[in-house]
Motif scaffolding. Structure first.
Motif, PDB file in Angstrom:
ATOM      1  N   ARG A 223      -8.276   2.354  -6.084  1.00 47.34           N
ATOM      2  CA  ARG A 223      -8.730   2.547  -4.857  1.00 47.34           C
ATOM      3  C   ARG A 223      -9.623   1.456  -4.318  1.00 47.34           C
ATOM      4  O   ARG A 223      -9.394   0.977  -3.052  1.00 47.34           O
ATOM      5  CB  ARG A 223      -9.708   4.026  -4.774  1.00 47.34           C
TER       6      ARG A 223
ATOM      7  N   GLU B 131      -5.471   9.007   4.524  1.00 50.19           N
ATOM      8  CA  GLU B 131      -6.246   8.389   3.906  1.00 50.19           C
ATOM      9  C   GLU B 131      -5.969   6.999   4.071  1.00 50.19           C
ATOM     10  O   GLU B 131      -7.264   6.194   4.161  1.00 50.19           O
ATOM     11  CB  GLU B 131      -6.540   8.564   2.382  1.00 50.19           C
ATOM     12  N   ALA B 132      -4.868   6.391   3.993  1.00 48.89           N
ATOM     13  CA  ALA B 132      -4.648   5.151   3.870  1.00 48.89           C
ATOM     14  C   ALA B 132      -4.783   4.312   5.163  1.00 48.89           C
ATOM     15  O   ALA B 132      -5.194   3.162   5.229  1.00 48.89           O
ATOM     16  CB  ALA B 132      -3.078   4.918   3.650  1.00 48.89           C
TER      17      ALA B 132
ATOM     18  N   ARG C  43     -11.850   3.434   5.114  1.00 49.51           N
ATOM     19  CA  ARG C  43     -12.402   3.658   3.955  1.00 49.51           C
ATOM     20  C   ARG C  43     -13.654   3.062   3.693  1.00 49.51           C
ATOM     21  O   ARG C  43     -14.482   3.463   2.832  1.00 49.51           O
ATOM     22  CB  ARG C  43     -11.389   3.495   2.739  1.00 49.51           C
TER      23      ARG C  43
ATOM     24  N   LEU D 269      -7.264  -1.430  -3.328  1.00 45.01           N
ATOM     25  CA  LEU D 269      -6.789  -1.252  -1.830  1.00 45.01           C
ATOM     26  C   LEU D 269      -7.541  -1.365  -1.001  1.00 45.01           C
ATOM     27  O   LEU D 269      -7.204  -1.884   0.045  1.00 45.01           O
ATOM     28  CB  LEU D 269      -6.097  -0.070  -1.751  1.00 45.01           C
ATOM     29  N   THR D 270      -8.926  -1.089  -1.231  1.00 41.91           N
ATOM     30  CA  THR D 270      -9.661  -1.169  -0.107  1.00 41.91           C
ATOM     31  C   THR D 270     -10.592  -2.267  -0.039  1.00 41.91           C
ATOM     32  O   THR D 270     -11.418  -2.679   0.777  1.00 41.91           O
ATOM     33  CB  THR D 270     -11.073  -0.203  -0.111  1.00 41.91           C
TER      34      THR D 270
ATOM     35  N   TYR E 218      -6.362   1.296   3.231  1.00 39.06           N
ATOM     36  CA  TYR E 218      -5.632   1.063   2.028  1.00 39.06           C
ATOM     37  C   TYR E 218      -4.619  -0.037   2.535  1.00 39.06           C
ATOM     38  O   TYR E 218      -3.513   0.202   2.796  1.00 39.06           O
ATOM     39  CB  TYR E 218      -4.781   2.277   1.473  1.00 39.06           C
ATOM     40  N   GLN E 219      -5.301  -1.146   2.842  1.00 42.21           N
ATOM     41  CA  GLN E 219      -4.487  -2.534   3.025  1.00 42.21           C
ATOM     42  C   GLN E 219      -3.789  -2.293   4.513  1.00 42.21           C
ATOM     43  O   GLN E 219      -2.972  -2.685   4.942  1.00 42.21           O
ATOM     44  CB  GLN E 219      -3.352  -2.514   1.975  1.00 42.21           C
TER      45      GLN E 219
ATOM     46  N   MET F 193      -5.786   7.573  -7.945  1.00 45.66           N
ATOM     47  CA  MET F 193      -6.459   6.422  -7.196  1.00 45.66           C
ATOM     48  C   MET F 193      -7.487   6.039  -8.186  1.00 45.66           C
ATOM     49  O   MET F 193      -7.893   4.805  -7.672  1.00 45.66           O
ATOM     50  CB  MET F 193      -6.532   6.541  -5.800  1.00 45.66           C
TER      51      MET F 193
ATOM     52  N   SER G  86       0.700  -1.332  -0.185  1.00 51.53           N
ATOM     53  CA  SER G  86      -0.047  -0.106  -0.063  1.00 51.53           C
ATOM     54  C   SER G  86       0.780   1.327   0.048  1.00 51.53           C
ATOM     55  O   SER G  86       0.590   2.252  -0.760  1.00 51.53           O
ATOM     56  CB  SER G  86      -0.861  -0.107   1.247  1.00 51.53           C
TER      57      SER G  86
ATOM     58  N   THR H 295      -4.625  -7.863  -3.648  1.00 56.60           N
ATOM     59  CA  THR H 295      -3.301  -7.248  -3.222  1.00 56.60           C
ATOM     60  C   THR H 295      -2.067  -7.783  -4.236  1.00 56.60           C
ATOM     61  O   THR H 295      -1.266  -6.903  -4.541  1.00 56.60           O
ATOM     62  CB  THR H 295      -2.714  -7.665  -1.865  1.00 56.60           C
TER      63      THR H 295
ATOM     64  N   TRP I 166      -2.048  11.470   2.057  1.00 58.55           N
ATOM     65  CA  TRP I 166      -2.285  10.332   1.504  1.00 58.55           C
ATOM     66  C   TRP I 166      -2.362   9.160   2.487  1.00 58.55           C
ATOM     67  O   TRP I 166      -3.050   8.347   2.644  1.00 58.55           O
ATOM     68  CB  TRP I 166      -1.302   9.782   0.060  1.00 58.55           C
TER      69      TRP I 166
END
Length: 403
Positions: free
Chosen positions: A173, A316-317, A321, A176-177, A333-334, A151, A136, A234, A313
């Motif tokens: 995106r 957010e990660a 999410r 990642l989610t 995000y992971q 993303m 991620s 992933t 970023w």
């Protein structure tokens, strides 16, 4: 993941070379060979087989190939701090968890560092899905470097072979989610599940093995409407990253994290049958370097004033999410997220990195849970340990304030 059975040939060769050859092997590799599994599916090895294997995957090339992740010349400091007074028996906790390593770093100081299962600070233990959080972070670096434009770009913008598949209209995106809406079975106890079977897939000629498997999966629900944990996705992110950066992931990891963050030892990353780093799994590293990664993230992925990822970023990660049908928890995000602002990387059999930004706390652990890959009781005990550490830090701060 699956490994090749040509290890039996290596066993014969070692036996034939005699005692001198055996003694020249390090104790971890000797232990692995002594407990070599006849079933090459890691998910179904015995506890003793995993004990030996988790520390030696990258030193047994007849099992799986790997690439080295070089470290820099100057490790970042992990100075010792005063022992953290904990309201529990740490030795008993480690024994129950079957811990290979346990580290608590608070305000940049090591407050607890212990090892078990005959493992030590110089060894490398496999990460399993803790690697997802590294992957991620590399996506964030690729966005900052301009390799990934947005993303919201589609998977098929970077992996042309996914055109016409259920992933054609899925965004980075959503990958990642894990909200792609594509069907996937991550049941570690089911030999017929996707996570158990995808490494056995025979790819079409000229197509990456993972891409070949993933593009045949059907859509279950519309993209963005459901969270479903998928290691395959992933791994697909890893293929996308390699295409976008035009570099092996191990090289990009060294450039963007391993060297800037000051890792002390080189790491390794296991490869798929078609030579791609398995980005949802299998980074082998020293526990102190897993802790350094946690500290790197805690510091905002900034080294010497230079950010590895775009502004905002990382926040957010590491915040939710999407929901995961568990009160107080989510998925970024992971990263696994908690409503109190903490977050964690997790891998099967007890691997983890827990990060608490408010308390400036990192907890890194490696283990081999003896019951199952993702045992709820073992997981609950680890959560309780995290909370005990948080409580000890709070009580220590309150005592210092009252002086």
């Amino acid at each position: 993941m699956k490994f090749k059975t040509t290890a039996l040939v290596a066993l014969v060769a070692i036996a034939g070379a005699g005692a001198l050859a055996w003694q020249s092997l390090d104790k971890e590799t000797r232990g692995f060979l002594a407990a070599f599994p006849t079933n090459t599916d890691l998910l179904f090895w015995s506890t003793s087989q995993r004990d030996a294997a988790f520390r030696a995957l990258d030193r047994l090339p007849f099992l799986a190939k790997h690439r080295v992740v070089p470290a820099g010349a100057t490790p970042s400091a992990l100075p010792p701090g005063p022992p953290l007074p904990l309201p529990l028996d740490v030795d008993a906790y480690m024994q129950a968890q079957r811990s290979a390593a346990l580290m608590v770093v608070h305000n940049g100081q090591v407050r607890l560092e212990r090892y078990g299962l005959d493992f030590d600070s110089q060894g490398r233990w496999t990460s399993f899905s803790v690697a997802k959080s590294f992957t991620s972070t590399l996506v964030g670096a690729a966005v900052r470097d301009g390799h990934i434009k947005s993303m919201d770009d589609k998977v098929s913008d970077y992996i042309q072979e996914m055109k016409g598949s259920a992933y054609d209209d899925v965004s980075i995106r959503q990958l990642l989610t894990m909200t792609s809406g594509v069907a996937w079975n991550e049941d570690y106890g089911d030999p017929q599940s996707d996570v158990a079977q995808f490494n056995n897939h025979k790819p079409e000629a000229g197509v990456d093995a993972l891409v070949s498997y993933m593009r045949q999966l059907p859509r279950a629900v519309p993209a963005g409407t459901r969270w479903l944990y998928s290691t395959g996705e992933t791994n697909l992110v890893g293929v996308l990253l390699s295409r976008a950066t035009q570099k092996p992931l191990s090289v990009y990891l060294s450039e963007k994290i391993w060297v800037p963050a000051g890792m002390e030892q080189q790491a390794t990353w296991i490869l798929s049958k078609t030579g791609q780093e398995i980005s949802g799994c299998c980074i082998q590293a020293a526990t102190r370097d897993f802790a350094r990664f946690g500290q790197f993230i805690l510091n905002g992925a900034v080294v010497n004033g230079q950010s590895t990822v775009p502004e905002g970023w990382l926040t957010e990660a590491t915040t939710a999410r999407t929901g995961i049908n568990t009160p107080g928890r989510g998925y970024g995000y992971q990263w696994w997220t908690y409503d109190d602002g903490t977050f964690a990387a997790r891998g099967i059999f007890g691997q983890g990195i827990f990060i608490d930004p408010v308390r400036q706390l990192v907890i890194a652990s490696n283990a081999n849970w003896g019951t199952s890959a993702s045992d709820p009781a073992d997981s609950a005990a680890r959560e309780a340990f995290y909370q005990a550490v948080q409580k000890a830090v709070d009580e220590e701060a309150a005592t210092a304030k009252g002086r």
